[in-house]
Design an enzyme around this catalytic site. Structure first.
Site, mmCIF file in Angstrom:
data_model
loop_
_atom_site.group_PDB
_atom_site.id
_atom_site.type_symbol
_atom_site.label_atom_id
_atom_site.label_comp_id
_atom_site.label_asym_id
_atom_site.label_seq_id
_atom_site.Cartn_x
_atom_site.Cartn_y
_atom_site.Cartn_z
ATOM 1 N N SER A 233 0.822 -1.211 0.000
ATOM 2 C CA SER A 233 0.000 0.000 0.000
ATOM 3 C C SER A 233 0.856 1.262 0.000
ATOM 4 O O SER A 233 1.158 1.804 -1.055
ATOM 5 C CB SER A 233 -0.962 -0.020 1.189
ATOM 6 O OG SER A 233 -1.901 1.015 1.091
ATOM 7 N N ARG A 234 1.257 1.748 1.168
ATOM 8 C CA ARG A 234 2.095 2.935 1.285
ATOM 9 C C ARG A 234 3.201 2.650 2.293
ATOM 10 O O ARG A 234 2.969 2.079 3.355
ATOM 11 C CB ARG A 234 1.274 4.149 1.723
ATOM 12 C CG ARG A 234 0.348 4.688 0.643
ATOM 13 C CD ARG A 234 1.153 5.352 -0.486
ATOM 14 N NE ARG A 234 0.294 5.821 -1.563
ATOM 15 C CZ ARG A 234 0.035 5.117 -2.671
ATOM 16 N NH1 ARG A 234 0.537 3.897 -2.808
ATOM 17 N NH2 ARG A 234 -0.710 5.629 -3.622
ATOM 18 N N ASP A 258 6.402 -4.001 -1.042
ATOM 19 C CA ASP A 258 6.469 -3.415 -2.385
ATOM 20 C C ASP A 258 6.606 -1.901 -2.300
ATOM 21 O O ASP A 258 6.744 -1.231 -3.317
ATOM 22 C CB ASP A 258 5.217 -3.781 -3.196
ATOM 23 C CG ASP A 258 5.309 -3.329 -4.641
ATOM 24 O OD1 ASP A 258 6.285 -3.724 -5.323
ATOM 25 O OD2 ASP A 258 4.433 -2.560 -5.090
ATOM 26 N N GLU A 263 11.227 5.591 -0.176
ATOM 27 C CA GLU A 263 11.451 5.035 -1.510
ATOM 28 C C GLU A 263 11.699 6.084 -2.591
ATOM 29 O O GLU A 263 12.192 5.765 -3.671
ATOM 30 C CB GLU A 263 10.261 4.180 -1.938
ATOM 31 C CG GLU A 263 8.987 4.953 -2.218
ATOM 32 C CD GLU A 263 7.854 4.042 -2.688
ATOM 33 O OE1 GLU A 263 7.341 4.289 -3.777
ATOM 34 O OE2 GLU A 263 7.495 3.099 -1.969
ATOM 35 N N HIS A 295 7.998 -1.195 -5.843
ATOM 36 C CA HIS A 295 6.716 -0.542 -6.131
ATOM 37 C C HIS A 295 6.185 -0.973 -7.501
ATOM 38 O O HIS A 295 5.829 -0.145 -8.344
ATOM 39 C CB HIS A 295 6.858 0.986 -6.076
ATOM 40 C CG HIS A 295 5.573 1.684 -5.726
ATOM 41 N ND1 HIS A 295 5.507 2.730 -4.834
ATOM 42 C CD2 HIS A 295 4.305 1.503 -6.165
ATOM 43 C CE1 HIS A 295 4.257 3.152 -4.735
ATOM 44 N NE2 HIS A 295 3.511 2.424 -5.533
ATOM 45 N N ALA A 297 3.668 -3.470 -7.763
ATOM 46 C CA ALA A 297 2.405 -4.196 -7.634
ATOM 47 C C ALA A 297 1.370 -3.717 -8.649
ATOM 48 O O ALA A 297 0.581 -4.504 -9.162
ATOM 49 C CB ALA A 297 1.858 -4.057 -6.220
ATOM 50 N N PHE A 298 1.377 -2.418 -8.951
ATOM 51 C CA PHE A 298 0.419 -1.864 -9.907
ATOM 52 C C PHE A 298 0.766 -2.185 -11.359
ATOM 53 O O PHE A 298 -0.053 -1.976 -12.255
ATOM 54 C CB PHE A 298 0.373 -0.335 -9.757
ATOM 55 C CG PHE A 298 1.525 0.360 -10.449
ATOM 56 C CD1 PHE A 298 1.349 0.964 -11.684
ATOM 57 C CD2 PHE A 298 2.792 0.391 -9.881
ATOM 58 C CE1 PHE A 298 2.406 1.594 -12.340
ATOM 59 C CE2 PHE A 298 3.855 1.009 -10.517
ATOM 60 C CZ PHE A 298 3.660 1.622 -11.759
#
Length: 333
Positions: A233-234, A258, A263, A295, A297-298
């Protein structure tokens, strides 16, 4: 409509150029991050399109407004990097992509869970070296395990469905109970119960003042010993120092990330020829039961297509003075 993209990559240009065939906007793509030193590049553009690690604070917004920017178009769901109060004071609208492909993030969540559990990343490297020993690769059946989900938006609900398919008991918490809970088979409960009973805890909530470092020394102490912790998520939902202590004490036996709080200076770039200066991040990497992805996942073709489509639709709605996927300062409270 002239639109300037910050933090763009080749895949952004590819998907937005394709989606823009329907709109015909003038799109300009820049690789640089949006920050105080680069905001002046937006001179003459009405729309600045930004991503998760761009800096959109009060100072940057002031510079953008002076260049003529009227709309901040986030090509993502999160908006914690934008000073919404400052945007409102300047008369600037902020829009986002509230949902693109919840399956992309939910499926990546399961990829982290399965990889950590069955240690496929370590097995892959062993076999490449001719090592077929199984010592150290033992996992557990997901069937019958209890998974706790913190955040039951679209992504959390899809994650719950997948986990139910594996035969897991699924606990869930959110500020409001979704109507789908009973149908999916989620046991809606509180955080204390999730911490106490979950073998796997996965975060799917936005970053707000209330959720900042929701995973901290106190919450970790309430978790089952040997818990698996997943965050897609964040990054700032997790206090990384407290998590390191949890890994060292073996209170946390598996960690899948992730996202990472700091980051912005790491992810989406090739730093393989550089020395990474973030000591906390490097300490996390030193554990063999920690799995970190950058990062991604999207990052599916389905999601990128939808992100481009909705972002350009948001810009079209702004131009037509129509209803917007707008975010306002009350949502950051």
């Amino acid at each position: 409509m002239d639109v300037l993209f910050f933090s763009s990559k080749p895949y952004d240009e590819q998907f937005f150029a394709r989606a823009n065939q329907e709109f015909g906007y003038n799109l300009k793509f820049l690789e640089v991050h949006l920050q105080q030193s680069t905001a002046i590049l937006a001179k003459g553009y009405k729309v600045a399109c930004v991503f998760v690690n761009d800096t959109v604070d009060a100072e940057v917004l002031q510079i953008l407004a002076e260049q003529g920017v009227q709309l901040i178009a986030l090509r993502c769901a999160g908006f914690n990097n934008v000073d919404l109060k400052a945007a409102e004071a300047l008369g600037m609208k902020v829009v986002r992509v509230p949902a693109y492909s919840p399956y992309s993030v939910a499926e990546h969540t399961l990829a982290l869970i399965l990889t950590l559990n069955r240690k496929t990343h370590r097995a892959y490297n062993r076999v490449k070296e001719g090592n077929f020993a199984l010592n150290g690769l033992m996992g557990f059946d997901l069937h019958g395990k209890t998974a706790g989900l913190i955040g039951l938006g679209k992504i959390g609900l899809v994650t719950a469905k997948i986990l139910k398919g594996f035969g897991c008991r699924v606990l869930g918490y959110d500020i409001a109970k979704p109507a789908e809970c009973e149908r999916i088979g989620i046991e809606f409960t509180d955080l204390k119960t999730i911490y106490a009973e979950s073998d796997i805890i996965s975060l799917h909530c936005p970053l707000t003042p209330a959720t900042y470092h929701i995973i901290n020394a106190d919450s970790i102490s309430e978790m089952k010993k040997g818990v698996m912790l997943i965050n897609t998520s964040r990054g700032a939902l997790i206090d990384a120092v407290a998590v390191i202590d949890g890994l060292k004490s073996e209170q946390i036996s598996y960690l899948g990330l992730d996202v990472y709080e700091e980051e912005a200076d790491l992810f989406f770039e090739d730093l393989s020829e550089k020395v990474i200066q973030d000591d906390i991040f490097m300490r996390l990497l030193s554990f063999n039961n920690v799995l970190i992805t950058g990062h991604q996942a999207f990052f599916t073709s389905n999601a990128l297509h939808k992100i481009a489509e909705i972002t350009l639709e948001n810009i079209a709605a702004f131009a037509a003075n129509a209803s917007l996927n707008e975010v306002k300062s009350a949502q950051q409270a």
